[in-house]
Enzyme design. Structure first.
Site, PDB file in Angstrom:
ATOM      1  N   ASN A 156     -19.440 -17.085  18.762  1.00  0.00           N
ATOM      2  CA  ASN A 156     -20.782 -17.281  19.324  1.00  0.00           C
ATOM      3  C   ASN A 156     -21.705 -18.077  18.411  1.00  0.00           C
ATOM      4  OD1 ASN A 156     -20.777 -14.968  17.568  1.00  0.00           O
ATOM      5  ND2 ASN A 156     -22.783 -14.409  18.393  1.00  0.00           N
ATOM      6  N   CYS A 287     -25.380 -11.091  18.598  1.00  0.00           N
ATOM      7  CA  CYS A 287     -25.282  -9.705  18.136  1.00  0.00           C
ATOM      8  C   CYS A 287     -26.650  -9.067  17.953  1.00  0.00           C
ATOM      9  CB  CYS A 287     -24.492  -9.633  16.834  1.00  0.00           C
ATOM     10  SG  CYS A 287     -25.163 -10.661  15.499  1.00  0.00           S
TER      11      CYS A 287
END
Length: 493
Positions: A156, A287
């Site tokens: 990511n 996250c």
């Protein structure tokens, strides 16, 4: 799209581009078109062993750990310059291999060059040695590089998070074996090229993408001294267990289910759009995303209406289009995971206020509409588990004390925020929330000079700031005669 950037035939090992040991190749699939847009060789244990050997030789015998900090700083500053020059390439690759919206891709890499600059500046003045005298006793305390660092990054934010690990490791004098993820393996080859062009000595940085098995081989290899990992909590637990068997140093930056506490005096017209928009950044694959929005019960309906308006107004589409705000998820399995949680939300009694479907105008690509869930209780799985997609939960509370309790009622503790018309009140609430990073009336924008990391199952250790450098150092003490210490100063930089 440049074939030079998207199709790679070699690994970067020992300062050279080397052919892989095996013949297997991995197709890089565009999340927006579901077509193969690039290829990389698939690393074997033999490839990884060669990378570790190169790093080991560079650390044990090479010049890098033996340079003065000032000499290493000069190289890191050149690396920052080279990385700024390569920003257009990083953006191009990220849009195709990750699916991040092109309008966000430059911002997505905004910290890469500054991390190297920061650590260059820090080590010019950092006290790597200090003399201690206490009466008739004296000692020299030395901070030395930990050794060979195995750096493992997720899909990511592969280059940004690689910089967070590689920057302080190189500043400390370590050598690094970097394993990019199989979903987004291409962008860190650009990092390797920039560091090579900056003059990083052979073997100090090695880039070998691969899957879970070769990653585990790297973690357990006796030639690595520390593991720096960013990824899921489940994978982090496995890595910590493996490192524990060898008493190997480890730092972990893992999952999150962060809470935004919206107090009763907050400006909702500012807080809600910022929070919903922020939670959808990179299609929610962050996250530190604040995916639990905690709001006073008597303002709950107003917040849901605002959140629905913001989410439904976010343009979803081709990540190459500058007008797009939300692109696809990285893989088909990730879309299935997100859709599974949205279905679960309904079974648990939550309400899909906005989104929750595949966009009808996008028949190809792994898209999910920006989704707002209402009627959420913090005990629901959608409020406790990391979804990692464009899904935000609105949770009501009845008092400030309950809001703090809900915020802390999570196995994670990575990020969060407090929204209020009184910043002093916000700071008081922030002090009570057990999370590694928290902001007042804003989303957290990481800065190279302050630490990032989490409590509880969000991780172990800190990246960035002096703390990030400290995580790449070992301290040792040499007892010496006091006469040797008096009049001496730390080694020159």
């Amino acid at each position: 799209m440049s074939d030079r950037l998207m199709y790679r035939n070699e690994f970067y090992i020992g300062g050279e581009w080397v052919k892989p040991a095996g013949a297997e190749r991995l197709g890089v699939v565009s999340p927006s078109t579901e077509e193969i847009v690039g290829e990389v060789p698939v690393a074997t244990a033999e490839d990884m062993a060669r990378a570790v050997a190169a790093a080991r030789a560079a650390f044990d015998e090479g010049p890098w750990p033996r340079m003065t900090p000032g000499e290493r700083a000069d190289v890191l500053e050149r690396a920052a310059e080279k990385l700024r020059e390569r920003l257009p390439d990083l953006v191009e690759v990220a849009v195709d291999e990750m699916g991040i919206a092109v309008g966000h891709a430059a911002m997505h890499h905004f910290m890469v060059a500054p991390v190297f600059e920061y650590y260059a500046q820090l080590i010019r003045t950092f006290a790597f040695e200090r003399w201690v005298v206490a009466g008739e006793s004296a000692a020299l305390v030395i901070s030395e590089p930990v050794g060979v660092v195995a750096a493992i990054v997720p899909w990511n934010a592969p280059v940004n998070l690689a910089a967070w690990k590689v920057g302080p490791a190189l500043a400390a004098g370590c050598a690094v074996v970097l394993k990019p993820p199989p979903e987004a393996p291409l962008s860190n080859f650009i990092l390797a090229e920039a560091l090579h062009d900056a003059g990083v000595p052979a073997g100090v940085i090695n880039v070998v993408p691969g899957g879970r098995e070769v990653g585990e081989y790297l973690v357990t290899h006796p030639g690595t001294d520390k593991v720096a990992f960013t990824g899921s909590t489940e994978a982090g637990k496995r890595i910590m267990s493996l490192c524990g068997e060898q008493v190997k140093r480890v730092s972990l930056e893992l999952g999150g289910k962060s809470a935004a506490v919206v107090l009763d005096d907050a400006d909702l017209t500012e807080a809600v759009p910022t929070l919903v928009g922020g939670a959808m950044y990179n299609s929610g694959q962050v996250c530190a995303a604040q995916t639990r929005i905690l709001v006073p019960r008597w303002k709950y309906a107003e917040v849901l209406a605002l959140a629905e308006a913001v989410a439904s107004g976010l343009p979803v589409g081709d990540p190459h289009d500058p007008a797009t705000a939300v692109g696809p998820l990285v893989a088909e399995r990730q879309r299935a995971r997100v859709e599974g949680y949205i279905e679960l939300a309904g079974k648990e009694g939550a309400q899909v206020v906005s989104g929750g479907r595949r966009p009808r105008h996008l028949p190809r690509g792994w898209y999910v509409e920006p989704t707002v869930l209402g009627n959420v209780d913090n005990t629901m799985r959608v409020a406790q588990e990391e979804i990692f997609g464009p899904v935000v939960c609105a949770i009501p509370y009845d008092s400030e004390e309950e809001a703090v309790r809900i915020a802390n009622d999570s196995r994670y503790g990575l990020s969060g925020s407090v929204w209020t018309g009184d910043p002093a009140r916000g700071l008081a609430v922030a002090r009570r929330v057990r999370t590694g990073v928290l902001t007042i009336n804003q989303h957290h924008a990481p800065m190279p000079m302050v630490p990032f990391g989490g409590f509880k199952e969000s991780g172990l250790g800190r990246e960035l700031g002096p703390e990030g450098l400290a995580g790449c150092l070992e301290s040792r003490t040499i007892g010496i005669p006091p006469t040797l210490a008096r009049g001496n100063s730390p080694r020159s930089v």
